[in-house]
Motif scaffolding. Structure first.
Motif, PDB file in Angstrom:
ATOM      1  N   LEU A 124       0.828  -1.209   0.000  1.00 37.72           N
ATOM      2  CA  LEU A 124       0.000   0.000   0.000  1.00 37.72           C
ATOM      3  C   LEU A 124       0.860   1.258   0.000  1.00 37.72           C
ATOM      4  O   LEU A 124       0.513   2.259  -0.648  1.00 37.72           O
ATOM      5  CB  LEU A 124      -0.934  -0.001   1.210  1.00 37.72           C
ATOM      6  N   ARG A 125       1.964   1.218   0.716  1.00 43.12           N
ATOM      7  CA  ARG A 125       2.868   2.377   0.712  1.00 43.12           C
ATOM      8  C   ARG A 125       3.434   2.622  -0.684  1.00 43.12           C
ATOM      9  O   ARG A 125       3.568   3.772  -1.128  1.00 43.12           O
ATOM     10  CB  ARG A 125       3.994   2.154   1.717  1.00 43.12           C
ATOM     11  N   ALA A 126       3.766   1.530  -1.375  1.00 44.89           N
ATOM     12  CA  ALA A 126       4.262   1.667  -2.748  1.00 44.89           C
ATOM     13  C   ALA A 126       3.170   2.250  -3.650  1.00 44.89           C
ATOM     14  O   ALA A 126       3.450   3.093  -4.514  1.00 44.89           O
ATOM     15  CB  ALA A 126       4.726   0.313  -3.276  1.00 44.89           C
ATOM     16  N   MET A 127       1.933   1.808  -3.444  1.00 46.57           N
ATOM     17  CA  MET A 127       0.819   2.371  -4.204  1.00 46.57           C
ATOM     18  C   MET A 127       0.656   3.855  -3.916  1.00 46.57           C
ATOM     19  O   MET A 127       0.461   4.666  -4.831  1.00 46.57           O
ATOM     20  CB  MET A 127      -0.487   1.628  -3.870  1.00 46.57           C
ATOM     21  N   GLN A 128       0.739   4.222  -2.635  1.00 46.55           N
ATOM     22  CA  GLN A 128       0.540   5.619  -2.258  1.00 46.55           C
ATOM     23  C   GLN A 128       1.617   6.515  -2.862  1.00 46.55           C
ATOM     24  O   GLN A 128       1.332   7.645  -3.279  1.00 46.55           O
ATOM     25  CB  GLN A 128       0.533   5.755  -0.734  1.00 46.55           C
ATOM     26  N   ARG A 129       2.848   6.007  -2.942  1.00 47.49           N
ATOM     27  CA  ARG A 129       3.922   6.802  -3.554  1.00 47.49           C
ATOM     28  C   ARG A 129       3.610   7.094  -5.022  1.00 47.49           C
ATOM     29  O   ARG A 129       3.834   8.213  -5.510  1.00 47.49           O
ATOM     30  CB  ARG A 129       5.265   6.072  -3.426  1.00 47.49           C
ATOM     31  N   LEU A 130       3.086   6.104  -5.720  1.00 51.16           N
ATOM     32  CA  LEU A 130       2.719   6.303  -7.119  1.00 51.16           C
ATOM     33  C   LEU A 130       1.554   7.283  -7.242  1.00 51.16           C
ATOM     34  O   LEU A 130       1.540   8.161  -8.117  1.00 51.16           O
ATOM     35  CB  LEU A 130       2.361   4.970  -7.767  1.00 51.16           C
ATOM     36  N   LEU A 131       0.573   7.134  -6.358  1.00 47.41           N
ATOM     37  CA  LEU A 131      -0.580   8.039  -6.374  1.00 47.41           C
ATOM     38  C   LEU A 131      -0.138   9.475  -6.103  1.00 47.41           C
ATOM     39  O   LEU A 131      -0.631  10.415  -6.734  1.00 47.41           O
ATOM     40  CB  LEU A 131      -1.619   7.595  -5.337  1.00 47.41           C
ATOM     41  N   ASP A 132       0.792   9.636  -5.171  1.00 46.15           N
ATOM     42  CA  ASP A 132       1.290  10.976  -4.840  1.00 46.15           C
ATOM     43  C   ASP A 132       2.027  11.616  -6.024  1.00 46.15           C
ATOM     44  O   ASP A 132       2.128  12.846  -6.108  1.00 46.15           O
ATOM     45  CB  ASP A 132       2.224  10.917  -3.629  1.00 46.15           C
ATOM     46  N   GLU A 133       2.536  10.769  -6.916  1.00 40.66           N
ATOM     47  CA  GLU A 133       3.233  11.277  -8.100  1.00 40.66           C
ATOM     48  C   GLU A 133       2.287  11.534  -9.269  1.00 40.66           C
ATOM     49  O   GLU A 133       2.721  11.896 -10.363  1.00 40.66           O
ATOM     50  CB  GLU A 133       4.319  10.283  -8.526  1.00 40.66           C
ATOM     51  N   GLY A 134       0.988  11.338  -9.035  1.00 37.83           N
ATOM     52  CA  GLY A 134       0.002  11.616 -10.070  1.00 37.83           C
ATOM     53  C   GLY A 134      -0.381  10.432 -10.924  1.00 37.83           C
ATOM     54  O   GLY A 134      -1.152  10.570 -11.880  1.00 37.83           O
ATOM     55  N   ILE A 135       0.128   9.237 -10.596  1.00 35.74           N
ATOM     56  CA  ILE A 135      -0.256   8.024 -11.323  1.00 35.74           C
ATOM     57  C   ILE A 135      -1.668   7.632 -10.874  1.00 35.74           C
ATOM     58  O   ILE A 135      -1.987   7.680  -9.692  1.00 35.74           O
ATOM     59  CB  ILE A 135       0.728   6.877 -11.053  1.00 35.74           C
ATOM     60  N   THR A 136      -2.507   7.246 -11.813  1.00 39.44           N
ATOM     61  CA  THR A 136      -3.895   6.925 -11.478  1.00 39.44           C
ATOM     62  C   THR A 136      -4.260   5.512 -11.917  1.00 39.44           C
ATOM     63  O   THR A 136      -3.596   4.909 -12.765  1.00 39.44           O
ATOM     64  CB  THR A 136      -4.857   7.909 -12.155  1.00 39.44           C
ATOM     65  N   SER A 137      -5.342   5.002 -11.333  1.00 36.71           N
ATOM     66  CA  SER A 137      -5.894   3.713 -11.718  1.00 36.71           C
ATOM     67  C   SER A 137      -7.350   3.684 -11.273  1.00 36.71           C
ATOM     68  O   SER A 137      -7.809   4.572 -10.550  1.00 36.71           O
ATOM     69  CB  SER A 137      -5.107   2.562 -11.071  1.00 36.71           C
ATOM     70  N   ALA A 138      -8.066   2.660 -11.691  1.00 35.50           N
ATOM     71  CA  ALA A 138      -9.487   2.551 -11.357  1.00 35.50           C
ATOM     72  C   ALA A 138      -9.674   2.348  -9.854  1.00 35.50           C
ATOM     73  O   ALA A 138      -8.836   1.734  -9.192  1.00 35.50           O
ATOM     74  CB  ALA A 138     -10.097   1.371 -12.115  1.00 35.50           C
ATOM     75  N   PRO A 139     -10.786   2.860  -9.292  1.00 37.76           N
ATOM     76  CA  PRO A 139     -11.036   2.669  -7.861  1.00 37.76           C
ATOM     77  C   PRO A 139     -11.139   1.198  -7.470  1.00 37.76           C
ATOM     78  O   PRO A 139     -10.856   0.841  -6.322  1.00 37.76           O
ATOM     79  CB  PRO A 139     -12.359   3.412  -7.620  1.00 37.76           C
ATOM     80  N   GLU A 140     -11.539   0.353  -8.424  1.00 34.14           N
ATOM     81  CA  GLU A 140     -11.609  -1.085  -8.128  1.00 34.14           C
ATOM     82  C   GLU A 140     -10.233  -1.675  -7.870  1.00 34.14           C
ATOM     83  O   GLU A 140     -10.116  -2.724  -7.215  1.00 34.14           O
ATOM     84  CB  GLU A 140     -12.288  -1.829  -9.282  1.00 34.14           C
ATOM     85  N   ASP A 141      -9.181  -1.045  -8.396  1.00 34.12           N
ATOM     86  CA  ASP A 141      -7.816  -1.491  -8.141  1.00 34.12           C
ATOM     87  C   ASP A 141      -7.233  -0.817  -6.903  1.00 34.12           C
ATOM     88  O   ASP A 141      -6.571  -1.464  -6.089  1.00 34.12           O
ATOM     89  CB  ASP A 141      -6.916  -1.183  -9.350  1.00 34.12           C
ATOM     90  N   VAL A 142      -7.472   0.487  -6.766  1.00 34.87           N
ATOM     91  CA  VAL A 142      -6.837   1.266  -5.695  1.00 34.87           C
ATOM     92  C   VAL A 142      -7.684   1.271  -4.427  1.00 34.87           C
ATOM     93  O   VAL A 142      -7.294   0.746  -3.384  1.00 34.87           O
ATOM     94  CB  VAL A 142      -6.564   2.714  -6.170  1.00 34.87           C
ATOM     95  N   GLY A 143      -8.882   1.863  -4.509  1.00 32.49           N
ATOM     96  CA  GLY A 143      -9.725   1.983  -3.326  1.00 32.49           C
ATOM     97  C   GLY A 143     -10.071   0.649  -2.705  1.00 32.49           C
ATOM     98  O   GLY A 143     -10.049   0.497  -1.477  1.00 32.49           O
ATOM     99  N   TRP A 144     -10.380  -0.334  -3.539  1.00 31.00           N
ATOM    100  CA  TRP A 144     -10.741  -1.649  -3.015  1.00 31.00           C
ATOM    101  C   TRP A 144      -9.580  -2.265  -2.238  1.00 31.00           C
ATOM    102  O   TRP A 144      -9.778  -2.858  -1.174  1.00 31.00           O
ATOM    103  CB  TRP A 144     -11.190  -2.564  -4.142  1.00 31.00           C
ATOM    104  N   SER A 145      -8.377  -2.100  -2.731  1.00 28.90           N
ATOM    105  CA  SER A 145      -7.213  -2.692  -2.056  1.00 28.90           C
ATOM    106  C   SER A 145      -6.973  -2.033  -0.697  1.00 28.90           C
ATOM    107  O   SER A 145      -6.716  -2.708   0.300  1.00 28.90           O
ATOM    108  CB  SER A 145      -5.974  -2.550  -2.945  1.00 28.90           C
ATOM    109  N   PHE A 146      -7.057  -0.700  -0.650  1.00 25.95           N
ATOM    110  CA  PHE A 146      -6.916  -0.005   0.631  1.00 25.95           C
ATOM    111  C   PHE A 146      -8.018  -0.428   1.597  1.00 25.95           C
ATOM    112  O   PHE A 146      -7.768  -0.644   2.789  1.00 25.95           O
ATOM    113  CB  PHE A 146      -6.954   1.514   0.420  1.00 25.95           C
ATOM    114  N   ALA A 147      -9.239  -0.560   1.088  1.00 21.51           N
ATOM    115  CA  ALA A 147     -10.368  -0.909   1.957  1.00 21.51           C
ATOM    116  C   ALA A 147     -10.261  -2.333   2.490  1.00 21.51           C
ATOM    117  O   ALA A 147     -10.608  -2.595   3.650  1.00 21.51           O
ATOM    118  CB  ALA A 147     -11.670  -0.732   1.192  1.00 21.51           C
TER     119      ALA A 147
END
Length: 382
Positions: A124-147
């Protein structure tokens, strides 16, 4: 699926640039969504071989993602991890950062299933670093994983807040449940724990709508019955879900439905049936490596006054260096001992050499060796 099949026909007929678009990626994903796992596996294997011949490296992370999705649904969690890790390495080499997000999400969810919360947190930290850099993906990939992580970490309210975009889009957007039918019951569970029954009801309605739109897909009515049975604590609906899931290859979803049915049956005074269901589910989850489900169900069995009959080695430690290997890892170890190369192993197992490399990295770490020779010696007890 019809569109994907037609795209493959067009590409095969036209060749050239059309073939380089690899429509078999999307056909494999569609086949997985409609429970045709064996056909999906074959399509992905053909497409990967084709990509190797064409030298289209950009497609490799996508093949890995869809094969990891297929392995996860089947309950082959070690295969899923190897595929996703291989996909991430290739995506990083290509600087295809957007493809890393869904693969990291997959690894997060599998780590949670394996009761590896620190590992999931790192993903999740690796995902957050990418998100902070402006990389995007579908909520089913990102939000679901965090949840999924938050729910497993005892934070249902935070998980539901993370899923706001997903549950507010129901029933107009059904991608989460199409990709993972078992997610419907998981969302109901999170919503009930967060004391939001309206969200749970919306999830049930959406799962039912998806099942009605696709009556030929066995897992979708199973998922709808599971979600409804969980919301209403309805043993009839849950039993229907278990029976329907038995006709599908979705092992993890079936295990979840069996556990929920066992709880309702026990509360209704049917102790023996509940215990039998849980013990069967524990055995299946143990085979899959779904340690979190195993631990939770063994706690339930203890509360029911019994202990699981699934035996593990004393103290949870493997008796030999090879004792901690999964069936897949042991099979690959034996092939290595026979002198087979990564490519030869990949051809025999129907995966990619990158996936075999991922398996070997995990095997080396588990056995405590750093070469194929040392691994062969360990297999032979030297």
């Amino acid at each position: 699926m019809a569109h994907a099949r037609h795209a493959v026909q067009v590409a095969d007929r036209a060749g050239g640039a059309a073939l380089h678009r690899h429509p078999r990626i999307w056909l494999g994903g569609a086949l997985t969504a409609v429970d045709r796992f064996a056909e999906a596996e074959e399509v992905i294997a053909v497409g990967r071989h084709e990509a190797d011949e064409l030298g289209t490296a950009w497609s490799q992370p996508l093949w890995a993602y869809y094969n990891a999705s297929l392995a996860t649904a089947r309950g082959r969690l070690d295969d899923a991890v190897a595929e996703a890790e291989a996909g991430i390495r290739i995506a990083q080499q290509l600087s295809a950062w957007q493809l890393c997000l869904p693969l990291l999400g997959m690894l997060t969810r599998v780590a949670v299933a394996r009761a590896q919360m620190p590992v999931a947190r790192e993903h999740l930290r690796a995902m957050q670093r990418l998100l902070d850099e402006g990389i995007t993906s579908a909520p089913e990939d990102v939000g679901w994983s965090f949840a999924v992580f938050q729910a497993a970490d005892g934070q249902p309210e935070a998980a539901l807040a993370t899923l706001e975009e997903i549950h507010h889009a129901l029933p107009g957007r059904l991608l989460l449940f199409a990709n993972d039918p078992g997610a419907a019951a998981d969302l109901v569970r999170v919503a009930l724990r967060a004391k939001e029954p309206a969200v749970a009801g919306a999830a049930v309605d959406a799962a039912r709508a998806l099942a009605e739109l696709n009556p030929a897909v066995p897992s979708l009515p199973a998922a709808a019955a599971h979600a409804e049975g969980l919301l209403k604590r309805d043993a009839v609906a849950l039993r229907d879900a278990v029976d329907r899931y038995r006709a599908t290859p979705r092992t993890l979803a079936r295990i979840s439905a069996m556990e929920d049915l066992a709880v309702v049956e026990h509360d209704a005074g049917h102790r023996s049936g509940a215990v039998e269901l849980l013990e069967d589910a524990v055995a299946e989850a143990t085979t899959c490596g779904a340690r979190r489900a195993v631990e939770r169900m063994e706690r339930r069995l203890r509360r029911f006054g019994v202990r699981s009959r699934v035996k593990s080695s004393p103290g949870g430690a493997p008796a030999t260096p090879l004792g901690g290997l999964t069936a897949t890892e042991l099979a690959i170890t034996r092939m290595v001992a026979q002198g087979m190369s990564n490519r030869e192993i990949a051809e025999k197992r129907g995966c990619s050499p990158h996936t075999v490399d991922s398996h070997l990295r995990n095997i080396f770490q588990k056995v405590g060796v750093n070469s194929r020779v040392a691994l062969t010696n360990a297999l032979h007890g030297k």
